[in-house]
Design an enzyme around this catalytic site. Structure first.
Site, mmCIF file in Angstrom:
data_model
loop_
_atom_site.group_PDB
_atom_site.id
_atom_site.type_symbol
_atom_site.label_atom_id
_atom_site.label_comp_id
_atom_site.label_asym_id
_atom_site.label_seq_id
_atom_site.Cartn_x
_atom_site.Cartn_y
_atom_site.Cartn_z
ATOM 1 N N ASP A 138 -22.652 -12.028 0.137
ATOM 2 C CA ASP A 138 -21.312 -12.414 0.585
ATOM 3 C C ASP A 138 -20.922 -11.575 1.797
ATOM 4 O O ASP A 138 -20.894 -10.345 1.724
ATOM 5 C CB ASP A 138 -20.303 -12.216 -0.552
ATOM 6 C CG ASP A 138 -19.001 -12.948 -0.275
ATOM 7 O OD1 ASP A 138 -18.967 -13.829 0.599
ATOM 8 O OD2 ASP A 138 -18.003 -12.629 -0.952
ATOM 9 N N HIS A 145 -8.951 -12.014 8.046
ATOM 10 C CA HIS A 145 -8.986 -11.542 6.657
ATOM 11 C C HIS A 145 -9.228 -10.037 6.610
ATOM 12 O O HIS A 145 -8.515 -9.304 5.917
ATOM 13 C CB HIS A 145 -10.095 -12.282 5.892
ATOM 14 C CG HIS A 145 -10.316 -11.762 4.501
ATOM 15 N ND1 HIS A 145 -9.385 -11.880 3.489
ATOM 16 C CD2 HIS A 145 -11.383 -11.106 3.952
ATOM 17 C CE1 HIS A 145 -9.862 -11.330 2.382
ATOM 18 N NE2 HIS A 145 -11.073 -10.848 2.632
ATOM 19 N N ARG A 154 -5.170 0.544 4.758
ATOM 20 C CA ARG A 154 -5.224 1.720 5.634
ATOM 21 C C ARG A 154 -4.158 1.727 6.724
ATOM 22 O O ARG A 154 -4.118 2.647 7.536
ATOM 23 C CB ARG A 154 -6.607 1.799 6.315
ATOM 24 C CG ARG A 154 -7.763 2.074 5.389
ATOM 25 C CD ARG A 154 -9.081 2.098 6.137
ATOM 26 N NE ARG A 154 -9.423 0.785 6.663
ATOM 27 C CZ ARG A 154 -10.067 -0.163 5.975
ATOM 28 N NH1 ARG A 154 -10.450 0.080 4.742
ATOM 29 N NH2 ARG A 154 -10.319 -1.339 6.495
ATOM 30 N N GLU A 211 -10.998 -16.714 -3.438
ATOM 31 C CA GLU A 211 -11.264 -16.508 -2.013
ATOM 32 C C GLU A 211 -11.843 -17.786 -1.437
ATOM 33 O O GLU A 211 -12.857 -18.282 -1.915
ATOM 34 C CB GLU A 211 -12.218 -15.329 -1.784
ATOM 35 C CG GLU A 211 -11.545 -13.991 -2.074
ATOM 36 C CD GLU A 211 -12.348 -12.774 -1.626
ATOM 37 O OE1 GLU A 211 -11.723 -11.774 -1.226
ATOM 38 O OE2 GLU A 211 -13.582 -12.813 -1.668
ATOM 39 N N GLU A 213 -13.979 -19.700 0.839
ATOM 40 C CA GLU A 213 -15.162 -19.385 1.644
ATOM 41 C C GLU A 213 -16.022 -20.633 1.787
ATOM 42 O O GLU A 213 -15.816 -21.634 1.104
ATOM 43 C CB GLU A 213 -16.006 -18.285 0.971
ATOM 44 C CG GLU A 213 -15.205 -17.026 0.629
ATOM 45 C CD GLU A 213 -16.069 -15.815 0.318
ATOM 46 O OE1 GLU A 213 -17.287 -15.859 0.615
ATOM 47 O OE2 GLU A 213 -15.528 -14.832 -0.216
ATOM 48 N N ASP A 245 -15.006 -17.512 -4.173
ATOM 49 C CA ASP A 245 -15.455 -16.205 -4.654
ATOM 50 C C ASP A 245 -14.323 -15.599 -5.486
ATOM 51 O O ASP A 245 -13.489 -14.849 -4.974
ATOM 52 C CB ASP A 245 -15.807 -15.320 -3.449
ATOM 53 C CG ASP A 245 -16.216 -13.920 -3.866
ATOM 54 O OD1 ASP A 245 -16.696 -13.749 -4.995
ATOM 55 O OD2 ASP A 245 -16.046 -12.992 -3.044
ATOM 56 N N ARG A 249 -8.664 -8.252 -8.414
ATOM 57 C CA ARG A 249 -8.248 -7.248 -7.431
ATOM 58 C C ARG A 249 -8.034 -5.869 -8.038
ATOM 59 O O ARG A 249 -8.283 -4.846 -7.380
ATOM 60 C CB ARG A 249 -6.960 -7.703 -6.738
ATOM 61 C CG ARG A 249 -7.079 -9.010 -5.978
ATOM 62 C CD ARG A 249 -8.157 -8.963 -4.938
ATOM 63 N NE ARG A 249 -8.231 -10.210 -4.170
ATOM 64 C CZ ARG A 249 -9.220 -10.496 -3.335
ATOM 65 N NH1 ARG A 249 -10.226 -9.648 -3.170
ATOM 66 N NH2 ARG A 249 -9.233 -11.633 -2.675
ATOM 67 N N GLN A 252 -11.403 -4.404 -8.633
ATOM 68 C CA GLN A 252 -11.998 -4.121 -7.323
ATOM 69 C C GLN A 252 -11.447 -2.814 -6.726
ATOM 70 O O GLN A 252 -12.199 -1.984 -6.219
ATOM 71 C CB GLN A 252 -11.685 -5.292 -6.388
ATOM 72 C CG GLN A 252 -12.327 -5.195 -5.005
ATOM 73 C CD GLN A 252 -11.999 -6.411 -4.135
ATOM 74 O OE1 GLN A 252 -11.247 -7.302 -4.539
ATOM 75 N NE2 GLN A 252 -12.566 -6.451 -2.949
ATOM 76 N N TYR A 256 -14.478 -0.022 -6.200
ATOM 77 C CA TYR A 256 -15.264 -0.328 -4.998
ATOM 78 C C TYR A 256 -15.724 0.893 -4.199
ATOM 79 O O TYR A 256 -16.624 0.791 -3.370
ATOM 80 C CB TYR A 256 -14.498 -1.313 -4.109
ATOM 81 C CG TYR A 256 -13.588 -0.711 -3.071
ATOM 82 C CD1 TYR A 256 -13.978 -0.629 -1.738
ATOM 83 C CD2 TYR A 256 -12.335 -0.236 -3.416
ATOM 84 C CE1 TYR A 256 -13.138 -0.083 -0.786
ATOM 85 C CE2 TYR A 256 -11.498 0.307 -2.483
ATOM 86 C CZ TYR A 256 -11.890 0.385 -1.161
ATOM 87 O OH TYR A 256 -11.053 0.928 -0.223
ATOM 88 N N LYS A 265 -16.292 -9.003 -8.767
ATOM 89 C CA LYS A 265 -16.749 -10.214 -8.095
ATOM 90 C C LYS A 265 -17.756 -11.005 -8.917
ATOM 91 O O LYS A 265 -17.844 -12.226 -8.770
ATOM 92 C CB LYS A 265 -17.431 -9.834 -6.767
ATOM 93 C CG LYS A 265 -16.509 -9.129 -5.790
ATOM 94 C CD LYS A 265 -15.555 -10.120 -5.156
ATOM 95 C CE LYS A 265 -14.780 -9.486 -4.024
ATOM 96 N NZ LYS A 265 -14.001 -10.487 -3.304
ATOM 97 N N THR A 269 -18.726 -17.176 -9.299
ATOM 98 C CA THR A 269 -18.589 -17.676 -7.938
ATOM 99 C C THR A 269 -18.857 -19.174 -8.007
ATOM 100 O O THR A 269 -19.911 -19.577 -8.500
ATOM 101 C CB THR A 269 -19.625 -17.011 -6.997
ATOM 102 O OG1 THR A 269 -19.496 -15.595 -7.094
ATOM 103 C CG2 THR A 269 -19.421 -17.451 -5.558
ATOM 104 N N THR A 362 -13.889 -14.537 2.923
ATOM 105 C CA THR A 362 -12.640 -15.302 2.975
ATOM 106 C C THR A 362 -12.342 -15.766 4.392
ATOM 107 O O THR A 362 -12.382 -14.977 5.333
ATOM 108 C CB THR A 362 -11.482 -14.425 2.470
ATOM 109 O OG1 THR A 362 -11.849 -13.907 1.195
ATOM 110 C CG2 THR A 362 -10.196 -15.213 2.356
ATOM 111 N N GLU A 376 -3.829 -11.826 0.314
ATOM 112 C CA GLU A 376 -3.181 -11.905 1.627
ATOM 113 C C GLU A 376 -1.899 -12.726 1.577
ATOM 114 O O GLU A 376 -0.889 -12.359 2.174
ATOM 115 C CB GLU A 376 -4.118 -12.567 2.636
ATOM 116 C CG GLU A 376 -5.282 -11.712 3.068
ATOM 117 C CD GLU A 376 -6.246 -12.536 3.907
ATOM 118 O OE1 GLU A 376 -5.986 -12.710 5.097
ATOM 119 O OE2 GLU A 376 -7.244 -13.027 3.349
#
Ligand code: CA
Length: 429
Positions: A138, A145, A154, A211, A213, A245, A249, A252, A256, A265, A269, A362, A376
């Site tokens: 992926d 995105h 961040r 997601e 995709e 996908d 969250r 994740q 992660y 994940k 899928t 995404t 998002e």
């Protein structure tokens, strides 16, 4: 939406202008008749499925370049054998099918017995996973995105990591849990930790997301140690599917660091059942975003490796009467194209194999309604979606169904992908 002029081809099978499967498309899939029988390969046209195992048995698809005594390609439970053959054979079969299905071709049109055997209403078949997928990768190739998610994590100054504009970032996913559209999935359990909590807890995820995709299925692979140059990448791509996908969250966010996505994940899928070949998408090639800085030479290719594919996400929330469109996007927004993804994936000699799935990440666009996941669309759950019945969704609730669809708009016809759909079931207690 861009209008493409195309010859008004017509077929002996009824096809409406809104159908995703006109004679210009001819996507491949694997199905089983509901009346019984083994899985076999088919092609969608209008509301019908053409049973290629029947046409093959009758010698109607025999390509000139193939020996007559070869193994059947279509009396099989996956497309892998056909996908391994490569583009010259794919094109020849596609050409023969196209000819057989024309309105002025009597061979199939006037043979009632053959039509009865080789043409099945879509409602009379069960669509299966089109390929044996050995590996799933992926990518993370939408700048919008990556920027939106990076901003949440961040701040806007450091939204994109320093590598992002230089290489198509990806992770290795899990092929065993790739499922065909229509497969419902249970809310996953996992380990999560709220920011203010002193310790993690184990339980059902509270922020399951989708997601939007797309993905390519690999045709012929490459030998270990032999990279695929970017300008040969198309030879290795059989076709495209829609991909959802599914993502947890909260799992994740905690898991992660530092190696990337894992259990958030790989609980599922979903992919669409019909694989649309690059040949069918050729009229809809488009320029992708300008790449600045210029990629390193092994990633440089023509800008028109993007495709103008209109994409939508529909949410049919539990307890509501109708699905609501919650996202409209387009594949052409993607910063890194499929050829660059294939070239980068193999630049170290990593071998792709027939049936591998490479997904885009995404696909978000520049406008707020083109954001391709709830993370998002709701700014991390802080601005929940308002639904027409008054309820809200920061993330998915049990019983919610997510459907994705996509198509290219021609003049009077569509080359479409059908849909990928799935419902979120409650966690297994
Ligand atoms: Ca993804």
């Amino acid at each position: 939406m861009q209008e493409i002029d195309g010859a008004a081809e017509s077929t002996s099978i009824p096809v409406t202008p809104e159908s995703h499967f006109p004679i210009q498309n001819l996507p491949f899939g694997v199905f089983r008749p509901r009346s019984g029988g083994t899985p076999r390969v088919g092609v969608a046209i209008g509301e019908m499925v053409v049973d290629l195992s029947v046409l093959e048995r009758q010698g109607l698809l025999d390509p000139a370049a193939q020996p007559a005594n070869r193994e059947p390609l279509f009396c099989r439970s996956s497309l892998n054998a056909f996908m391994a053959c490569g583009r010259p054979l794919w094109s020849e079969v596609r050409e023969r099918l196209s000819q057989l299905l024309r309105h002025d071709e009597p061979r199939l049109r006037d043979d009632a017995e053959l039509r009865r055997e080789a043409l099945l209403p879509m409602s009379d078949v069960e669509l299966l996973l089109p390929a044996e997928i050995g590996d799933y990768t992926d990518f993370y190739s939408s700048r919008e995105h990556a920027t939106n998610v990076g901003t949440m994590l961040r701040g806007p100054e450091n939204a994109l990591m320093p590598n992002w504009l230089h290489l198509p970032v990806a992770y290795h996913g899990r092929a065993s849990s790739v499922v065909v559209s229509g497969t419902d999935l249970h809310r996953p359990h996992g380990q999560t930790k709220a920011d203010i909590a002193p310790a993690p807890v184990f339980g059902p995820s509270r922020s399951v997301d989708f997601e939007l995709e797309m993905g390519v299925l690999i045709g012929p692979g490459n030998a270990l140690g032999e990279p695929i140059p970017v300008d040969r990448a198309r030879d290795h791509i059989f076709g495209l599917v829609l991909v959802n996908d599914w993502s947890a969250r909260d799992i994740q966010k905690w898991e992660y660091v530092p190696l990337g996505p894992f259990l958030a994940k790989n609980f599922g899928t979903s992919i669409s059942p019909w694989v649309v070949m690059l040949e069918a998408l050729e009229p809809f090639r488009a320029a992708g975003p300008r790449q600045d800085p210029l990629p390193l030479s092994y990633l440089r290719c023509q800008r028109d490796e993007a495709y103008d594919i209109h994409l939508e996400v529909l949410l049919h929330a539990a307890g509501t009467d109708e699905p609501v469109r919650i996202c409209t996007s387009n594949l052409r927004h993607l910063y890194w194209n499929f050829c660059q993804q294939v070239a980068h994936h193999t630049c170290n000699g990593c071998n792709l194999r027939t049936g591998d799935l490479l997904a885009t990440g995404t696909i978000s666009g520049p406008s707020p309604d083109s954001r391709g996941c709830l993370l998002e669309l709701t700014t991390g759950g802080r601005n929940p979606l308002a639904l027409p019945n008054g309820s809200t969704r920061p993330f998915l609730e049990d019983g919610d169904r997510v459907s994705m669809t996509g198509w290219c708009q021609g003049a009077g016809y569509r080359v479409g992908f059908g849909e990928v759909t799935g419902k979120l079931l409650p966690a297994i207690l």
